[in-house]
Write a protein that holds these residues in place. Structure first.
Motif, PDB file in Angstrom:
ATOM      1  N   LEU A 106     -28.518  25.781  18.699  1.00 42.92           N
ATOM      2  CA  LEU A 106     -28.700  26.416  20.009  1.00 42.92           C
ATOM      3  C   LEU A 106     -30.147  26.283  20.471  1.00 42.92           C
ATOM      4  O   LEU A 106     -30.416  25.891  21.615  1.00 42.92           O
ATOM      5  CB  LEU A 106     -28.301  27.899  19.918  1.00 42.92           C
ATOM      6  N   ALA A 107     -31.074  26.606  19.558  1.00 46.11           N
ATOM      7  CA  ALA A 107     -32.485  26.507  19.919  1.00 46.11           C
ATOM      8  C   ALA A 107     -32.824  25.066  20.283  1.00 46.11           C
ATOM      9  O   ALA A 107     -33.570  24.809  21.232  1.00 46.11           O
ATOM     10  CB  ALA A 107     -33.349  26.983  18.755  1.00 46.11           C
ATOM     11  N   PHE A 108     -32.263  24.126  19.539  1.00 49.63           N
ATOM     12  CA  PHE A 108     -32.514  22.719  19.810  1.00 49.63           C
ATOM     13  C   PHE A 108     -32.001  22.348  21.196  1.00 49.63           C
ATOM     14  O   PHE A 108     -32.672  21.645  21.953  1.00 49.63           O
ATOM     15  CB  PHE A 108     -31.808  21.887  18.730  1.00 49.63           C
ATOM     16  N   SER A 109     -30.819  22.870  21.527  1.00 43.88           N
ATOM     17  CA  SER A 109     -30.212  22.530  22.816  1.00 43.88           C
ATOM     18  C   SER A 109     -31.090  22.926  23.989  1.00 43.88           C
ATOM     19  O   SER A 109     -31.188  22.192  24.964  1.00 43.88           O
ATOM     20  CB  SER A 109     -28.872  23.241  22.974  1.00 43.88           C
ATOM     21  N   ALA A 162     -26.737  15.499  20.471  1.00 40.71           N
ATOM     22  CA  ALA A 162     -27.107  15.762  19.082  1.00 40.71           C
ATOM     23  C   ALA A 162     -26.802  17.189  18.604  1.00 40.71           C
ATOM     24  O   ALA A 162     -26.204  17.361  17.541  1.00 40.71           O
ATOM     25  CB  ALA A 162     -28.579  15.424  18.877  1.00 40.71           C
ATOM     26  N   PRO A 163     -27.189  18.230  19.365  1.00 38.25           N
ATOM     27  CA  PRO A 163     -26.907  19.569  18.831  1.00 38.25           C
ATOM     28  C   PRO A 163     -25.409  19.865  18.738  1.00 38.25           C
ATOM     29  O   PRO A 163     -24.991  20.635  17.864  1.00 38.25           O
ATOM     30  CB  PRO A 163     -27.592  20.512  19.819  1.00 38.25           C
ATOM     31  N   LEU A 183     -42.580  19.342  20.545  1.00 37.78           N
ATOM     32  CA  LEU A 183     -42.936  20.122  19.360  1.00 37.78           C
ATOM     33  C   LEU A 183     -41.811  21.057  18.959  1.00 37.78           C
ATOM     34  O   LEU A 183     -41.550  21.274  17.774  1.00 37.78           O
ATOM     35  CB  LEU A 183     -44.210  20.915  19.651  1.00 37.78           C
ATOM     36  N   ALA A 184     -41.104  21.613  19.965  1.00 38.49           N
ATOM     37  CA  ALA A 184     -40.034  22.563  19.649  1.00 38.49           C
ATOM     38  C   ALA A 184     -38.950  21.903  18.824  1.00 38.49           C
ATOM     39  O   ALA A 184     -38.484  22.451  17.819  1.00 38.49           O
ATOM     40  CB  ALA A 184     -39.445  23.123  20.944  1.00 38.49           C
ATOM     41  N   LEU A 185     -38.565  20.689  19.235  1.00 42.13           N
ATOM     42  CA  LEU A 185     -37.523  19.972  18.495  1.00 42.13           C
ATOM     43  C   LEU A 185     -37.986  19.699  17.075  1.00 42.13           C
ATOM     44  O   LEU A 185     -37.264  19.916  16.102  1.00 42.13           O
ATOM     45  CB  LEU A 185     -37.180  18.653  19.191  1.00 42.13           C
ATOM     46  N   LEU A 186     -39.233  19.228  16.975  1.00 41.97           N
ATOM     47  CA  LEU A 186     -39.756  18.886  15.652  1.00 41.97           C
ATOM     48  C   LEU A 186     -39.783  20.109  14.740  1.00 41.97           C
ATOM     49  O   LEU A 186     -39.412  20.037  13.562  1.00 41.97           O
ATOM     50  CB  LEU A 186     -41.163  18.306  15.800  1.00 41.97           C
TER      51      LEU A 186
END
Lengths: 550, 808
Positions: free
Chosen positions: A93-96, A242-243, A497-500
């Motif tokens: 979810l955060a990734f999305s 991806a998510p 950066l968030a994704l990483l």
């Protein structure tokens, strides 16, 4: 009755509705969605903690006594699966929120995502087979549209195949449930276990239930993507964002695995009958050889399919087929081996008896522990790998390995996360994946000592499948991460950066779960014991055949 | 005395801690990180030495996993064997890290390099001291992974990638075989604890052997563990990864791929020797060891690159050690243990020295090709001196160190043959034969420094001291061991060394030699014995053949290039085949939904029919079934319509015919007293008809003729699916269980009136179906409503997202 049982579903449902009504304000919508996801994790956490520190919790909806109403049951098995899913859910979810383009998020993404979570949670918690069907549908409906999300020709084709195959599955499931109801007179799982082990008391012929259970099992295998029910997997995982792939591989696949454990081991395994060539005993004996063949086929088909792939997502999808083979392999072993030392246990105040699910030698428990630990690793590692693939896609714009190369130079952390995920799939200690592989091997080794042939076949499969895993992980690594930097990689933008950071956290989770295995193992052991402890399950649900209270 | 917990924790933990801190240290120190890392190795070395000197032996244990049925202790055990490997890992670690300071001067990726080397050192120390099988395996695999990363150090090179993947495939896969073997042994013993307690596996060796034999699992367990050891220690035919591993920077080759990591396999064999001792053990490991020793020595003669030569030589010497540990036969087992124990030490000393020399040559002369090198002693005098000591030790020439351990092997094989007779006489013969090749390539390596310097070779620089000193230290160690043999002949032994090797021998011994354990001593032989004759034969034959080295090498190269004779050919064919294989996509995952649906339906049907057959499900009898005429007519029309659908000439006709079928079903419901179902069915049929007609315009009118074979296949498949559903319906509708849930509702339903008002009182409604939907099973309804809502959302999504595509 315990209200905490329903909390995770309510949180997810309310979040879904709130994200629907806040569509006009995208930032608010995203915030609500993330808070809702956090709330879901908290609710699952509280439930898990309560279940692991106390008895089986139940929630009788509308206060109707089982089997006339619908019962939700949170035992350690359900809690283990929920906790596993919560980890993947919050990460995906955060990734999305950073990965899916803003317009797509605003339209329907968040409500659909949370409704999918509702479906998953319901499937884990329900104690009623028709209700299970409903939550399967709730889980599938959003996944259809999330697979076709990008709406290109390939996505549409993948989604069409996914939808058609799953609709066939739904029809089969309805046929099975209708048949089971007609044959046994109930839909409640605990009630079903009681009736199947006391057929005379209820005027039931158990024979036809084997065929009906086979129909049901096929549907679960379809959800789990086990060969020959795996056809939808590669294209759907490749097409989905991806998510969503992370959710499909990490969570919804595990619903299928859970249903196999719950229905076959807790419920149908209680039936004792003559199975002709399969022997005389628990209904599990019928499914053991079938599961074994399917596990072998999955491990090899997935492995061979993955090695040749040049698209990271597709490679990971084939790998999922292989890995689910590893998950069901120990289940197959312990289902095949008859339980010679099992007695019976009295339930419902001594009114009925049911056969115990676990023998004294602990092999049954070990097999389920192995499946659960392997499933946990697959959930975290595979979603991590899909998210790495998504991050690469966001930064470089391609996930074709022949257009990638040299990623270790410019992106050491992202590459490191992929390596950890890949090595965890291979089963390198001290990562979580090692313990999954270890317990699968241990189940096979123990079976070799007690029941030669099955153990030997399983051991050969496990070794062969593991070698294929090394082959495709090392190939993907060499092609995409080592080597000289391709033009696409050189021209790539910096990854967000968030994704990483999400990816790195998931990689750390794999390390922490491995080194800090002790509580995880105890959790899996509790879950496996719960899956086999029919007595506690039935008594907690407490189906009543007398008067109903409101 | 028990080892101190903190010392043990520091020995294994410190290198890992240092590895984790390397990024920081590198930022501060830059290249000098090498020396800081060497200091860490020195601390480990001193701590290992402290354990050795203070006679701290025994078990140190922490609880790691203490779950029901799965008990793993983070436990370490100190004895001669673990100390030996511990000394090698830390001691050679100091030298290698120091050497790297010079060698890596202009190389890329230094931070990663030092961090990985330190992590490797920690893992190797873990392997050495681990007393629990799981812990041993954890560190074992960590050494494989560090090796993978270090072999792939030059990430841009295709050859490095190939080599790294090859080593990973072979060593990690080998590790999995070993893990299965471990589990078989541990399952029999009921614990993962290998050493150090009364219940440990070694302590109950005899009963474990018997138990495994009773289950028919002794040979599988032995072979599985043997495969793991062979993969790690590069035994034929799994040796092929080691020559490729030379792609790594030379310090790595010297450290991992000659002195330490590849010793893990032989260490394991030594460790398990007391546990799995048996005739099969001897057969397996003596054969494996001697074959490897000989084949790898022959391949070393065929090498054209100095590192390749040393790599094959390493495999060959590991074979020698394995053969030594393999010998357990009457009267020879102590010699076997002495061979293994002593040669681990000797080989580490001379081979690491030679690798460091090879690194100096490659660095300073700019080439590693044997034919391009010669006469180097003038410019590299110190390296030449080191090589004299080390290469002659490798050749087994007295009085250099390798001679003594090789004598023990000759002694062991001879004694074994002498005692057992028959085919066992092959062993000493093979040992001598293999050793001749060892002698040959050792002398060839030595000759790099002598003879004429080729004209093409430019000026050779002097290497920095950081590179020279470690090689000298190793040569001095090797030299001292050699001198110890000379003085030993005169009765003056290097007591600490011999006492230490005795302890190593003791750890691998199958029977414990009295109160004081094994007694090990070595000395230059002063009288003519059979082993001395064997050595003399080796050297003599070698000296005779050496002038023909060139021809010999050409022959070997020719033989090696025959595909079926080369293990590499099998590996490459298999891996290439695997990588290129599209078999899954071309045969199974074809992309055709038709096939997928067919397989899915057939699998479901066959499995279900199988279950019905296995349980001998009885079909209800058809006699006495009376159907009213209207029902027969309705169903008859439905069947005719179903057939007509398949023959429909156009889409519109097909859809219309299909709706006839649907409406017939609706009428059937009416006749069956289910008006609400009929209403629903009519509604859906109408909607579907309308939707179909709207969409039909968009479909192509004609798809092409279907082939007869496909039609037949589809007909059969439909038949099977139909039968499955039909049987299911028949069987289930025939059942009549008591206490159906439905009975409960029927008894309380509002109709007939004598049921009372229960349903109204408690359910709040009079219609029982409604009450079930909105109360008893309201949760289902909630879910279904969600599905409808989502379907609506899906439509929005599909329309809104259309043609936006993947714009990320």
């Amino acid at each position: 009755m315990s209200n905490v049982v329903i909390a995770p579903m309510l949180v997810a449902l309310v979040t879904a509705i709130l994200t629907l009504v806040t569509r006009a304000r995208p930032r608010l919508q995203r915030t609500v969605s993330l808070f809702g996801g956090g709330g879901y994790v908290v609710a699952v956490g509280v439930l898990t903690w309560r279940v692991f520190s106390g008895p089986v919790l139940t929630y009788q909806l509308s206060g109707w006594t089982a089997p006339y109403g619908i019962t939700l049951v949170a035992d350690q098995l359900a809690a283990f699966m929920l906790a596993m899913s919560a980890v993947v859910t919050i990460a995906a979810l955060a990734f999305s929120t950073d990965y899916i383009e803003a317009f797509g998020q605003q339209i329907v993404y968040h409500p659909l995502f949370h409704l999918m979570v509702v479906g998953v949670t319901g499937a884990f918690l329900t104690g009623d087979i028709f209700n299970l069907f409903v939550w399967f549908e709730v889980m599938l409906m959003p996944s259809y549209v999330l697979v076709v999300f990008y709406s290109g020709p390939d996505h549409t084709r993948a989604a069409l195949q996914y939808t058609v195959l799953n609709l066939i599955g739904s029809a089969v499931m309805l046929l099975a449930i209708g048949g089971i109801y007609a044959t046994t007179g109930t839909l409640n799982m605990a009630d079903l276990a009681v009736r199947l082990s006391n057929p005379e008391a209820f005027g039931i012929t158990v024979g036809p239930v084997v065929g009906l259970a086979a129909l049901l099992f096929a549907v679960f295998a379809l959800k789990a993507g086990i060969v020959p029910f795996h056809f939808w997997v590669p294209s759907a995982y490749e097409a989905a964002p991806a998510p969503v792939s992370a959710m499909l591989a990490g969570v919804t696949k595990k619903v299928g695995v859970y249903a196999i454990i719950r229905l076959l081991f807790t419920v149908f395994g209680a039936a004792q009958l003559d199975l002709g060539p399969f022997g005389d005993g628990s209904m599990l004996l019928f499914f053991g050889p079938i599961l074994l063949v399917m596990a072998i086929a999955s491990a090899f088909l997935g492995g061979f399919g993955a090695v040749g792939q040049s698209n990271l997502d597709r490679l990971l999808a084939y790998s999922s087929i292989a890995q689910v083979g590893f998950i069901v392999l120990p289940l197959a072993i312990v289902a095949t081996i008859p339980l010679t030392d099992g007695g019976t246990v009295a339930v419902l105040g001594g009114e009925f008896t049911v056969p115990t699910g676990a023998g004294t030698d602990g092999l049954r428990v070990l097999g389920i522990v192995a499946a659960l630990l392997y499933a946990l690793n697959h959930a975290v590692a595979k979603s991590l790998l899909f998210l790495v693939s998504g991050t690469i896609n966001a930064a470089v714009g391609t996930i074709e390995t022949d257009e990638l190369g040299g990623l270790t130079r410019s992106r050491p952390y992202l590459s490191g996360a992929f390596l950890i995920g890949g090595l965890s799939l291979v089963g390198i200690p001290p990562l979580m994946g090692f313990f999954g592989k270890l317990t699968v091997f241990d189940t096979a080794a123990t079976a070799m000592a007690t029941n030669g042939t099955v153990g030997e076949i399983a051991a050969v499969t496990a070794l062969g499948g593991a070698i294929l895993t090394i082959a495709y992980v090392s190939k993907a690594w060499n092609d995409a991460f080592w080597g000289t930097e391709s033009m696409a990689v050189v021209r790539a933008t910096a990854q967000p950066l968030a994704l990483l950071s999400i990816v790195v956290v998931l990689a750390l989770v794999l390390v922490v779960l491995g080194i800090g295995l002790d509580p995880v193992y105890e959790g899996a052991h509790g879950a496996a014991s719960a899956a086999l402890d029919r007595g506690a399950y039935i008594d907690a649900v407490g189906p009543s055949y007398a008067e109903v209270q409101s | 005395m028990q080892p101190n917990q903190w010392v043990m924790a520091a020995i294994v933990g410190l290198p890992f801690l240092a590895a984790a801190l390397t990024p920081l240290v590198y930022r501060l120190l830059g290249e000098r990180t090498a020396y800081a890392s060497a200091a860490v190795a020195a601390v480990s070395f001193v701590l290992v030495g402290q354990l050795a000197i203070t006679d701290a032996r025994g078990l140190v244990s922490w609880t790691w996993i203490d779950a029901p049925g799965f008990d793993v202790a983070l436990s370490f055990y100190v004895d001669g064997l673990s100390l030996l490997i511990g000394f090698l890992a830390s001691g050679i670690g100091i030298l290698i890290l120091t050497y790297s300071g010079g060698y890596m001067h202009e190389e890329p990726g230094k931070m990663k390099f030092y961090a990985t080397l330190l992590a490797f050192m920690g893992s190797m120390l873990g392997v050495a001291f681990a007393a629990d099988l799981i812990v041993l395996f954890v560190f074992w695999e960590l050494t494989s992974i560090s090796s993978f990363i270090l072999i792939g150090h030059y990430t841009g090179e295709t050859s490095s990638q190939y080599a790294a993947r090859k080593s990973m495939l072979i060593t990690v896969a080998g590790g999995l075989f070993m893990l299965l073997g471990f589990l078989l042994v541990a399952g029999e013993g009921g614990t993962f604890q290998l050493l150090g307690t009364d219940q440990a596996l070694i302590a109950q060796a005899e009963s474990i052997r018997e138990g495994l034999r009773a289950d028919g699992l002794f040979v599988p367990a032995l072979v599985l563990i043997g495969i793991g050891a062979a993969a790690k220690s590069a035994q034929v035919p799994l040796h092929i990864w080691l020559p490729n591993a030379m792609e790594a920077p030379t310090p790595v080759s010297a450290f991992l791929h000659s002195a330490t990591m590849v010793k893990a396999g032989v260490y394991l064999v030594g460790r398990f020797r007391p546990l799995l001792v048996s005739d099969e053990w001897q057969l397996l490991f003596v054969t494996m060891g001697l074959v490897t020793m000989t084949v790898a020595a022959i391949l070393a003669v065929g090498a054209s690159d100095i590192k390749e030569l040393l790599a094959y030589s390493t495999a060959s010497h590991l074979g020698l050690i394995i053969a030594g540990f393999g010998v357990i036969g009457a009267g020879a087992n102590t010699y076997g243990a002495e061979t293994g124990a002593f040669h681990i030490l000797n080989h580490a000393a001379f081979k690491a020295a030679l690798f460091l020399v090879a690194g100096i040559i490659a660095h300073e002369a700019g080439t590693r090709m044997i034919d391009d090198l010669g006469g180097l002693w003038r410019e590299l005098p110190i390296a030449a001196a080191v090589t004299v000591v080390a290469a002659l030790g490798m050749a087994g020439v007295p009085p250099f160190n390798g001679f003594y351990s090789k004598e023990f092997l000759f002694e062991a094989t001879y004694e074994l043959a002498h005692a057992s007779g028959g085919l066992w006489w092959i062993l000493p013969a093979v040992a001598v034969f293999g050793s001749v090749f060892t002698f040959l390539y050792s002398i060839r390596f030595l000759m790099l420094f002598f003879g004429e310097k080729p004209d093409a070779l430019g000026h050779v620089h002097a290497p920095p001291w950081s590179m020279r000193l470690p090689a000298v230290v190793l040569a001095v160690v090797a030299g001292i061991i050699g001198i110890g043999g000379i003085t030993g002949a005169a009765g003056v032994h290097i007591e600490p060394l011999e006492a230490f090797v005795s302890q190593v021998v003791d750890a691998t011994a199958i029977e414990h030699g009295g109160e004081h354990g094994a007694h090990f001593e070595y000395y230059l032989p002063t009288e003519l014995t059979v082993p001395v004759l064997m050595s003399a034969t080796t050297i003599g034959l070698g000296a005779v053949v050496y002038p023909f080295y060139g021809q010999l090498r050409d022959t070997i190269v020719r033989l090696r290039s025959v595909p079926v004779l080369s293990a590499n050919w099998y590996y490459d064919s298999a891996v290439d085949g695997l990588d290129r294989s599209r078999v899954v996509e071309s045969t199974i995952q074809t992309g055709l939904l038709r096939t997928y649906a067919l397989v899915l339906l057939l699998a479901v049907s066959v499995m279900t029919l199988f279950a019905y057959a296995a349980t001998a499900v009885g079909l209800p009898s058809f006699s006495g079934i009376v159907s009213p005429v209207p029902m027969v007519i309705v169903l008859g029309v439905a069947v005719v319509a179903a057939f007509a659908v398949t023959r429909a000439p156009s889409h519109v006709a097909g859809v219309l015919t299909l709706s006839i079928l649907g409406f017939m079903v609706a009428i059937f419901y009416i006749l069956g007293d289910a008006p609400d179902l009929a209403l629903t069915q009519l509604l859906i049929e109408t909607l579907v008809l309308v939707l179909f007609l709207l969409v039909l315009d968009k479909l192509p009118p004609f798809y092409g003729e279907a082939r007869r074979s496909i039609l037949a296949r589809d007909a059969i498949a439909s038949g099977i699916v139909g039968i499955t559903v039909f049987v299911t319906v028949l069987v289930t509708t025939a059942a009549n269980p008591e206490n159906r849930i439905a009975n409960f509702f029927l008894e309380r339903g509002g109709v007939p009136a004598e049921h009372g008002t229960w349903i109204l009182d408690y359910g709040g409604g009079a219609n029982i179906v409604n009450v079930i939907l909105v109360d008893f099973r309201a949760f289902d309804t909630l879910g279904e409503i969600s599905v409808i809502a989502m379907a609506a959302l899906s439509v929005i999504a599909l329309i809104a997202m259309r043609e936006r595509g993947e714009t990320q």
